[in-house]
Design a protein around this motif. Structure first.
Motif, PDB file in Angstrom:
ATOM      1  N   SER A 111     115.118  69.779  -6.523  1.00 39.50           N
ATOM      2  CA  SER A 111     114.710  69.624  -7.914  1.00 39.50           C
ATOM      3  C   SER A 111     113.395  70.343  -8.198  1.00 39.50           C
ATOM      4  CB  SER A 111     114.572  68.137  -8.267  1.00 39.50           C
ATOM      5  OG  SER A 111     113.422  67.581  -7.659  1.00 39.50           O
ATOM      6  N   VAL A 112     113.208  70.709  -9.441  1.00 38.20           N
ATOM      7  CA  VAL A 112     111.965  71.342  -9.868  1.00 38.20           C
ATOM      8  C   VAL A 112     110.790  70.402  -9.625  1.00 38.20           C
ATOM      9  CG1 VAL A 112     110.685  72.196 -11.875  1.00 38.20           C
ATOM     10  CG2 VAL A 112     113.079  72.847 -11.554  1.00 38.20           C
ATOM     11  N   ASN A 113     110.988  69.111  -9.860  1.00 37.74           N
ATOM     12  CA  ASN A 113     109.910  68.141  -9.638  1.00 37.74           C
ATOM     13  C   ASN A 113     109.483  68.108  -8.176  1.00 37.74           C
ATOM     14  OD1 ASN A 113     109.770  67.398 -12.325  1.00 37.74           O
ATOM     15  ND2 ASN A 113     111.108  65.619 -12.095  1.00 37.74           N
ATOM     16  N   THR A 114     110.463  68.170  -7.275  1.00 39.91           N
ATOM     17  CA  THR A 114     110.140  68.170  -5.845  1.00 39.91           C
ATOM     18  C   THR A 114     109.383  69.440  -5.466  1.00 39.91           C
ATOM     19  OG1 THR A 114     112.043  66.779  -5.281  1.00 39.91           O
ATOM     20  CG2 THR A 114     111.094  68.100  -3.505  1.00 39.91           C
ATOM     21  N   LEU A 115     109.825  70.578  -5.975  1.00 40.57           N
ATOM     22  CA  LEU A 115     109.132  71.833  -5.686  1.00 40.57           C
ATOM     23  C   LEU A 115     107.694  71.785  -6.195  1.00 40.57           C
ATOM     24  CD1 LEU A 115     111.950  74.396  -6.572  1.00 40.57           C
ATOM     25  CD2 LEU A 115     111.143  73.774  -4.288  1.00 40.57           C
ATOM     26  N   VAL A 132     104.240  72.084  -3.799  1.00 43.60           N
ATOM     27  CA  VAL A 132     103.182  73.073  -4.029  1.00 43.60           C
ATOM     28  C   VAL A 132     101.861  72.380  -4.332  1.00 43.60           C
ATOM     29  CG1 VAL A 132     102.411  74.967  -5.510  1.00 43.60           C
ATOM     30  CG2 VAL A 132     104.793  74.861  -4.750  1.00 43.60           C
ATOM     31  N   ALA A 133     101.902  71.311  -5.115  1.00 37.58           N
ATOM     32  CA  ALA A 133     100.674  70.580  -5.434  1.00 37.58           C
ATOM     33  C   ALA A 133     100.041  70.015  -4.168  1.00 37.58           C
ATOM     34  CB  ALA A 133     100.978  69.453  -6.426  1.00 37.58           C
ATOM     35  N   ALA A 134     100.860  69.516  -3.250  1.00 34.22           N
ATOM     36  CA  ALA A 134     100.334  69.000  -1.982  1.00 34.22           C
ATOM     37  C   ALA A 134      99.723  70.124  -1.156  1.00 34.22           C
ATOM     38  CB  ALA A 134     101.450  68.309  -1.202  1.00 34.22           C
ATOM     39  N   ALA A 135     100.340  71.297  -1.180  1.00 30.45           N
ATOM     40  CA  ALA A 135      99.837  72.431  -0.407  1.00 30.45           C
ATOM     41  C   ALA A 135      98.468  72.886  -0.893  1.00 30.45           C
ATOM     42  CB  ALA A 135     100.825  73.594  -0.475  1.00 30.45           C
ATOM     43  N   GLN A 136      98.130  72.579  -2.132  1.00 28.86           N
ATOM     44  CA  GLN A 136      96.838  72.971  -2.676  1.00 28.86           C
ATOM     45  C   GLN A 136      95.661  72.246  -2.020  1.00 28.86           C
ATOM     46  OE1 GLN A 136      98.417  72.792  -7.025  1.00 28.86           O
ATOM     47  NE2 GLN A 136      96.601  74.095  -7.102  1.00 28.86           N
ATOM     48  N   GLN A 137      95.961  71.289  -1.173  1.00 24.98           N
ATOM     49  CA  GLN A 137      94.902  70.619  -0.416  1.00 24.98           C
ATOM     50  C   GLN A 137      94.478  71.433   0.802  1.00 24.98           C
ATOM     51  OE1 GLN A 137      93.463  67.862  -1.707  1.00 24.98           O
ATOM     52  NE2 GLN A 137      94.891  68.332  -3.373  1.00 24.98           N
ATOM     53  N   ALA A 138      95.103  72.594   1.016  1.00 26.33           N
ATOM     54  CA  ALA A 138      94.745  73.452   2.143  1.00 26.33           C
ATOM     55  C   ALA A 138      93.292  73.914   2.018  1.00 26.33           C
ATOM     56  CB  ALA A 138      95.673  74.662   2.192  1.00 26.33           C
ATOM     57  N   PRO A 139      92.613  74.151   3.155  1.00 30.88           N
ATOM     58  CA  PRO A 139      91.230  74.636   3.108  1.00 30.88           C
ATOM     59  C   PRO A 139      91.169  76.066   2.584  1.00 30.88           C
ATOM     60  CG  PRO A 139      92.050  74.703   5.356  1.00 30.88           C
ATOM     61  CD  PRO A 139      93.093  74.001   4.544  1.00 30.88           C
ATOM     62  N   GLY A 190      97.588  81.663   4.915  1.00 33.32           N
ATOM     63  CA  GLY A 190      98.308  81.097   6.054  1.00 33.32           C
ATOM     64  C   GLY A 190      98.166  79.589   6.114  1.00 33.32           C
ATOM     65  N   ALA A 191      96.941  79.111   5.868  1.00 33.63           N
ATOM     66  CA  ALA A 191      96.720  77.661   5.852  1.00 33.63           C
ATOM     67  C   ALA A 191      97.514  77.014   4.726  1.00 33.63           C
ATOM     68  CB  ALA A 191      95.227  77.367   5.700  1.00 33.63           C
ATOM     69  N   PHE A 192      97.551  77.685   3.583  1.00 33.01           N
ATOM     70  CA  PHE A 192      98.310  77.168   2.448  1.00 33.01           C
ATOM     71  C   PHE A 192      99.799  77.109   2.782  1.00 33.01           C
ATOM     72  CE2 PHE A 192     100.813  77.785  -1.380  1.00 33.01           C
ATOM     73  CZ  PHE A 192     100.277  76.850  -2.254  1.00 33.01           C
ATOM     74  N   LEU A 238     104.572  71.692   5.767  1.00 28.77           N
ATOM     75  CA  LEU A 238     104.411  70.303   6.191  1.00 28.77           C
ATOM     76  C   LEU A 238     104.696  69.353   5.031  1.00 28.77           C
ATOM     77  CD1 LEU A 238     101.212  70.574   8.426  1.00 28.77           C
ATOM     78  CD2 LEU A 238     103.579  70.250   9.190  1.00 28.77           C
ATOM     79  N   ALA A 239     104.234  69.724   3.841  1.00 28.11           N
ATOM     80  CA  ALA A 239     104.517  68.906   2.664  1.00 28.11           C
ATOM     81  C   ALA A 239     106.019  68.856   2.406  1.00 28.11           C
ATOM     82  CB  ALA A 239     103.781  69.465   1.447  1.00 28.11           C
ATOM     83  N   ALA A 240     106.683  70.005   2.546  1.00 24.00           N
ATOM     84  CA  ALA A 240     108.135  70.036   2.363  1.00 24.00           C
ATOM     85  C   ALA A 240     108.822  69.094   3.342  1.00 24.00           C
ATOM     86  CB  ALA A 240     108.651  71.464   2.542  1.00 24.00           C
TER      87      ALA A 240
END
Length: 214
Positions: free
Chosen positions: A22-26, A30-37, A140-142, A148-150
């Motif tokens: 789903s678009v919501n899951t995607l 991505v929002a979770a991945a934004q916590q990358a350093p 790469g970190a992102f 991992l978020a997926a």
């Protein structure tokens, strides 16, 4: 999910089934991945996702070229990278191992790869043209955080050169801005019940890569 389980679940999946994401899951992934350093909190990453008709057009054009044996020309590097001896040994070990594991099914891997792993979602990761090398590290970190978020959402992933092998195709159908450098592609989806996904890729013994000085 416990983090140790997320790490174990995040494995390279080379064949996906047709179940959509789903678009919501995607968006959540991505929002979770934004916590990358990120160096200086520059957050250079940009994400373009292909699904549906856009993905179908990309796959058709990619398949035609791949089956014709057209050489790739990724944007990040030119030519074939020269890996250190230890890295070349690791790659050869993996290649020999997976070919022996698959046996007569080994040619199927090339066919699935040409079909971009039958993934229902392709994620393209970019940074601005002319970015410093640190931005490649940040991306790469992102990308790792995204995978991992997926996994935490029950979504499998596959980072692969194949996905960005023909950047002009990606640009044609996603309308990727010219000021963005296409660095990496990640396939997302749900794992197909296929032997292609069962190879237990190993990792170098930790003692061989770790130095602790007291």
């Amino acid at each position: 999910m416990e983090f140790a389980k997320v790490l174990q679940r995040r494995r390279a999946v080379r064949h996906f089934n047709a179940d959509p994401i789903s678009v919501n899951t995607l968006h959540s992934i991505v929002a979770a991945a934004q916590q990358a350093p990120s160096w200086g909190d520059s957050q250079p990453w940009r994400v373009t996702i292909a699904t549906g008709d856009t993905l179908a057009r990309i796959k058709a054009a990619h398949r035609q070229r791949a089956q014709a044996g057209v050489k790739g020309h990724a944007e990040l590097t030119a030519g074939t990278p020269t890996w250190p001896a230890a890295s070349r040994e690791n790659t050869q070990t993996w290649l020999t191992g997976i070919q022996a594991f698959l046996g007569d099914q080994a040619p199927q891997l090339d066919a699935i790869q040409a079909d971009l792993f039958d993934a229902p979602v392709l994620v393209y990761l970019t940074i601005p043209q002319g970015s410093p090398a640190w931005s490649v590290y940040d991306l790469g970190a992102f990308g790792q955080t995204l995978m991992l978020a997926a996994a935490d959402y029950g979504v499998a992933s596959m980072p692969a050169y194949e996905i960005i092998k023909y950047p002009d195709i990606v640009r044609q159908f996603t309308e990727l801005p010219a000021d963005q450098l296409l660095v990496m592609g990640i396939a997302l989806g749900h794992r197909q019940a296929d032997r292609l996904n069962d190879y237990p890729a190993g990792r170098t013994d930790t003692h061989q890569i770790l130095t602790i000085k007291d």
